[in-house]
Design a protein around this motif. Structure first.
Motif, PDB file in Angstrom:
ATOM      1  N   PHE B   4     -55.990 -63.490 -71.117  1.00 33.44           N
ATOM      2  CA  PHE B   4     -54.871 -63.013 -70.323  1.00 33.44           C
ATOM      3  C   PHE B   4     -53.748 -64.041 -70.219  1.00 33.44           C
ATOM      4  N   ARG B   6     -52.229 -65.524 -72.424  1.00 35.78           N
ATOM      5  CA  ARG B   6     -51.169 -65.379 -73.432  1.00 35.78           C
ATOM      6  C   ARG B   6     -50.083 -64.410 -72.988  1.00 35.78           C
ATOM      7  N   PHE B   7     -50.361 -63.621 -71.935  1.00 35.44           N
ATOM      8  CA  PHE B   7     -49.321 -62.718 -71.427  1.00 35.44           C
ATOM      9  C   PHE B   7     -48.323 -63.440 -70.530  1.00 35.44           C
ATOM     10  N   MET B   8     -48.673 -64.675 -70.167  1.00 34.31           N
ATOM     11  CA  MET B   8     -47.814 -65.406 -69.244  1.00 34.31           C
ATOM     12  C   MET B   8     -46.695 -66.113 -70.000  1.00 34.31           C
ATOM     13  N   LYS B   9     -45.489 -65.563 -69.865  1.00 36.08           N
ATOM     14  CA  LYS B   9     -44.347 -66.231 -70.481  1.00 36.08           C
ATOM     15  C   LYS B   9     -43.872 -67.334 -69.534  1.00 36.08           C
ATOM     16  N   ASP B  12     -42.653 -66.239 -66.322  1.00 37.06           N
ATOM     17  CA  ASP B  12     -43.720 -65.690 -65.473  1.00 37.06           C
ATOM     18  C   ASP B  12     -44.392 -66.797 -64.679  1.00 37.06           C
TER      19      ASP B  12
END
Lengths: 185, 128
Positions: B4, B6-9, B12
């Motif tokens: 999960f 990797r969804f954090m830009k 974010d």
């Protein structure tokens, strides 16, 4: 007296919105069964749907899906026009406004998690304002603020990650022409 | 879990930090609840009841008028009043709801007073 049938022809947009709203309503009903330590604190799983719709079809559809979910969800739970209904409505409207702004953040730097956090905090803010002004006109309510904020932080993050994951997994579906083939997936 | 992340830009993470900082800043409120407002009922100057102004309640207090009746104190979220009193002129009843800190309603014939306490108010005493 002649029968006067009223014919409404639902468009592909209507079908799509109804499908997403149905998913959101199902999630609201499911989460109503989850016991929570504080009244008013909920995971807000239906917001995952709102985030997905926002990312795929834009703000207008997200508003439709969210408002349909609030109204129909409260009907199913027997909450329609009860205090809880107005709290969810206030929270939903506030978070839609927040999403309207958050969606314009540069996509290169900000993903669904940012939108989800913005929506979650706007949601508790909207709820607390209505609760303070109308339901519990007393500053004692503000003692709950830290707990609501913590819930918004945790669930905002979790829902954002869930939305990001679902958006990724269903990316192939979304890349098809809108309205044409989405009906049977 | 790593899946999960990797969804954090970058934005974010910034947003999450901001939200966490905001939440942490609010935390002290949760621990300051000890000085909540309350309604204090006294008879002859002695405290007979302290009711928090967070939940609705109604209590009866036996005053100095004895057989003529008791004094009824009603509390609702954020306010309190003398709902009824056997006194002849009903001054304390007609005063209505008390909401301000340090406001007081005195039922002299019954020797009973009702006041709001707990929060630092803008007045030392309020009576009408």
């Amino acid at each position: 007296m002649t029968a006067s049938p009223i014919e409404l022809t639902p468009t592909a947009d209507d079908h799509r919105i109804a499908r997403y709203a149905a998913a959101a309503i199902a999630l609201s009903v499911v989460e109503a069964a989850i016991p929570m330590p504080l009244p008013g604190v909920k995971p807000g799983l239906a917001n995952i749907i709102t985030l997905i719709v926002l990312a795929r079809y834009g703000w207008r559809d997200a508003v439709w899906v969210t408002l349909l979910r609030v109204v129909a969800g409260s009907l199913l739970l027997g909450q329609f026009l009860a205090p809880g209904f107005f709290l969810s409505l206030a929270g939903a409207l506030a978070s839609l406004v927040a999403l309207g702004f958050a969606m314009h953040l540069p996509a290169r730097w900000f993903g669904p998690v940012s939108q989800s956090l913005a929506a979650a905090f706007a949601h508790i803010a909207g709820q607390l304002v209505v609760a303070r002004l109308w339901l519990v006109p007393h500053d004692g309510l503000l003692y709950l603020l830290p707990f609501f904020a913590l819930a918004a932080l945790v669930f905002g993050l979790a829902n954002g990650l869930a939305a990001a994951k679902l958006l990724e997994e269903t990316a192939s579906i979304a890349s098809r022409p809108a309205g044409a083939t989405n009906d049977r997936t | 879990m790593k899946n999960f992340l990797r969804f954090m830009k970058p934005g974010d993470w910034a947003m999450l930090l901001l939200a966490a900082a905001g939440t942490a800043a609010l935390a002290p409120i949760a621990f300051s609840g000890g000085a909540a407002e309350k309604a204090v009922v006294r008879r002859d100057g002695v405290v007979v009841a302290e009711l928090p102004l967070t939940q609705a309640r109604r209590i009866e207090v036996a005053g100095a008028m004895g057989a003529k009746g008791t004094t009824v104190i009603e509390v609702q979220p954020g306010r309190a009043r003398v709902a009824s009193d056997p006194g002849p002129r009903q001054y304390c009843v007609r005063q209505g709801w008390l909401t301000q800190p340090n406001a007081i309603a005195i039922c002299a014939p019954s020797h009973i007073s009702l006041s709001i306490a707990g929060r630092t108010g803008s007045h030392d005493s309020l009576a009408y």
